[in-house]
Design a protein around this motif. Structure first.
Motif, PDB file in Angstrom:
ATOM      1  N   ASP A   3       0.835  -1.212   0.000  1.00 38.44           N
ATOM      2  CA  ASP A   3       0.000   0.000   0.000  1.00 38.44           C
ATOM      3  C   ASP A   3       0.866   1.257   0.000  1.00 38.44           C
ATOM      4  N   ALA A   4       1.952   1.211   0.794  1.00 37.58           N
ATOM      5  CA  ALA A   4       2.866   2.363   0.842  1.00 37.58           C
ATOM      6  C   ALA A   4       3.499   2.595  -0.521  1.00 37.58           C
ATOM      7  N   ARG A   5       3.826   1.515  -1.208  1.00 41.56           N
ATOM      8  CA  ARG A   5       4.452   1.668  -2.519  1.00 41.56           C
ATOM      9  C   ARG A   5       3.475   2.266  -3.543  1.00 41.56           C
ATOM     10  N   LYS A   6       2.216   1.884  -3.452  1.00 43.63           N
ATOM     11  CA  LYS A   6       1.220   2.442  -4.372  1.00 43.63           C
ATOM     12  C   LYS A   6       1.121   3.955  -4.200  1.00 43.63           C
ATOM     13  N   LEU A   7       1.075   4.401  -2.944  1.00 46.03           N
ATOM     14  CA  LEU A   7       1.013   5.835  -2.670  1.00 46.03           C
ATOM     15  C   LEU A   7       2.279   6.534  -3.166  1.00 46.03           C
ATOM     16  N   PHE A   8       3.402   5.893  -2.919  1.00 47.07           N
ATOM     17  CA  PHE A   8       4.686   6.465  -3.335  1.00 47.07           C
ATOM     18  C   PHE A   8       4.737   6.642  -4.853  1.00 47.07           C
ATOM     19  N   ASP A   9       4.301   5.618  -5.580  1.00 49.62           N
ATOM     20  CA  ASP A   9       4.336   5.669  -7.046  1.00 49.62           C
ATOM     21  C   ASP A   9       3.371   6.719  -7.603  1.00 49.62           C
ATOM     22  N   GLN A  10       2.298   7.021  -6.861  1.00 55.00           N
ATOM     23  CA  GLN A  10       1.299   7.987  -7.327  1.00 55.00           C
ATOM     24  C   GLN A  10       1.704   9.440  -7.050  1.00 55.00           C
ATOM     25  N   MET A  11       2.730   9.645  -6.213  1.00 58.84           N
ATOM     26  CA  MET A  11       3.150  11.006  -5.869  1.00 58.84           C
ATOM     27  C   MET A  11       3.769  11.687  -7.084  1.00 58.84           C
TER      28      MET A  11
END
Length: 464
Positions: A3-11
């Motif tokens: 989940d953290a990676r998804k948010l990171f990639d969307q930044m």
């Protein structure tokens, strides 16, 4: 993490804090490859340097990030060298990480160079770098240099004391390790649970049973530290190595918790050393229930049967391994020659100069026999002819690494070899003969401790 990676990639924009949180998250969750790939994807090395500094301010140890404790020591050194090449001036914390990587690789020559650079840049008073140097020199087999660093550091903390006690204990200097511990107490440095782990290990490696018992008792009675399973495992190891198998077994039966695999493995190893078949089989049965896929149990039990001449039982253990799909971890040894780490596997044919090593070892074997050396083929667990067994012994990874070092290092230079597993008794005997024959010191760090071979003797006094 997903989940953290998804948010990171969307930044749309990411600062060094974003990168730091993701990468350290991967590291602390054991996803080292993901951390490495993410770091490699960073666009600017300057950003990487700023992130390193931020990580330190946030209390995150550099050597954790550089994966040195996760088998990525070589990658850590390459990253450090790349930063130097691109004109980025490393801080003392970066040096500490690179020095720790040298410790994991046994890269003494590289460590020497980093130590010299530390002095040139004025970082030699750094606490983190000094502690890393103590560990590096100790794990590369130069405990004297570790002691010099320790004595000349302008400031030392509990990590420094623990590192020095560990270094002396690993090299078999048990009494010296206890003297350093006493000095630590005189300086009003309170020992913690790690301190007692390394003190008990030092006692175990040097046969200091009386002292070990006193320190174990003092943990709770004097310092208010309740021994955990690791402390009991060290204490039981101390008893077992001294041949006090019954006392160790009685202690296990009365533990305040259910003993785990480390306890039973320690007991099994002690039974193998002293030939206590009955208790050893009981310990092995417990391990088969707790860790049925761990190869060490099968190897220790098979070796115990081999020592007792029970070849049929040994064969049954090997059959059990095959039926359960358990594979023995291959022996791997390495050493540094001319700033390059050379790796050898058991029965190696991949190293470009290994055939030259085999020839040299055969020549040494002829000369060793004239001194009274007789290969002990009981350490070969396979059924084969006597000559084949003798050949199999000569292909052990540590034997190949030592042979390569004798061939390639300058005349008279100490040969320093590291191994992933415990050294076998046959190689231990052979190295005593070789050190006498070639009149050189041979240092081997195996999975348990250091062995310094000089003039036909070993520093461990055969107490290992």
């Amino acid at each position: 993490m997903s989940d953290a990676r998804k948010l990171f990639d969307q930044m749309e924009k990411r600062d060094e804090l974003s990168w730091m949180n993701m990468i350290t998250g991967y590291v602390r969750n054991g996803e080292i490859e993901s951390a490495r790939e993410l770091f490699d994807g960073m666009n600017e090395n300057l950003q990487a340097l700023e992130m390193f500094k931020r990580m330190h301010l946030e209390g995150i140890e550099l050597d954790e990030f550089t994966y040195t404790s996760n088998g990525y020591g070589e990658d850590a050194l390459k990253l450090f060298d790349r930063m130097r090449t691109e004109g980025l001036a490393p801080c003392d914390y970066l040096f500490a990480g690179a020095i720790t990587a040298c410790a994991s690789l046994g890269a003494l020559e590289h460590g020497w160079q980093l130590h010299a650079q530390l002095i040139q840049l004025g970082f030699n008073s750094s606490l983190s770098a000094g502690n890393a140097l103590i560990t590096m020199y100790a794990r590369c087999g130069v405990v004297e240099a570790a002691h010099v660093v320790f004595r000349t550091m302008p400031y030392i903390d509990s990590v420094s004391w623990n590192s020095m006690i560990t270094a002396l204990g690993q090299h078999g200097h048990g009494l010296q390790a206890l003297k350093v511990f006493d000095l630590m107490l005189q300086e009003n440095i309170k020992p913690d649970h790690i301190t007692f782990l390394i003190v008990l290990t030092a006692c175990s490696h040097s046969g200091l049973v009386k002292e070990g018992c006193e320190y174990f008792e003092s943990m709770d009675n004097v310092y208010g530290i309740t021994p955990d399973e690791d402390h009991y495992a060290r204490f039981i190891d101390l008893l077992c190595r001294a041949g006090k198998i019954s006392k160790a077994n009685d202690l296990i039966q009365n533990l305040p918790f259910k003993p785990g695999a480390p306890i039973w493995e320690t007991l099994l190893n002690g039974c193998r050393i002293h030939g206590n078949m009955e208790v050893g089989i009981q310990a092995a049965d417990q391990l088969f229930q707790l860790t049925p896929q761990h190869d060490g149990t099968y190897i220790l039990l098979a070796n115990m049967y081999a020592d007792a001449g029970r070849r049929e039982d040994m064969a049954k253990v090997r059959m059990m391994m095959r039926e359960r799909g358990v594979k023995k971890e291959p022996g791997c040894s390495w050493l540094e020659v001319a700033n390059k780490v050379h790796v050898f596997l058991v029965d190696d044919t991949s190293h470009p100069q290994v055939h030259e090593v085999y020839t040299y070892l055969r020549e040494l074997g002829v000369k060793m026999r004239k001194l009274g050396y007789v290969p002990d083929t009981k350490y070969v667990l396979h059924d084969m002819e006597s000559e084949q067994k003798e050949y199999a012994l000569s292909t052990h990874s540590e034997r190949l690494a030592v042979g390569f070092g004798l061939l390639k290092l300058p005349r008279g230079a100490t040969v320093r070899v590291l191994k992933n597993l415990r050294m076998c008794g046959e190689c231990h005997t052979a190295f005593k003969f070789i050190s006498r024959l070639v009149e050189r010191e041979i240092v081997v760090r195996d999975g348990r401790r250091f062995h310094h071979f000089r003039n036909g003797e070993c520093s461990c006094g055969n107490y290992w």
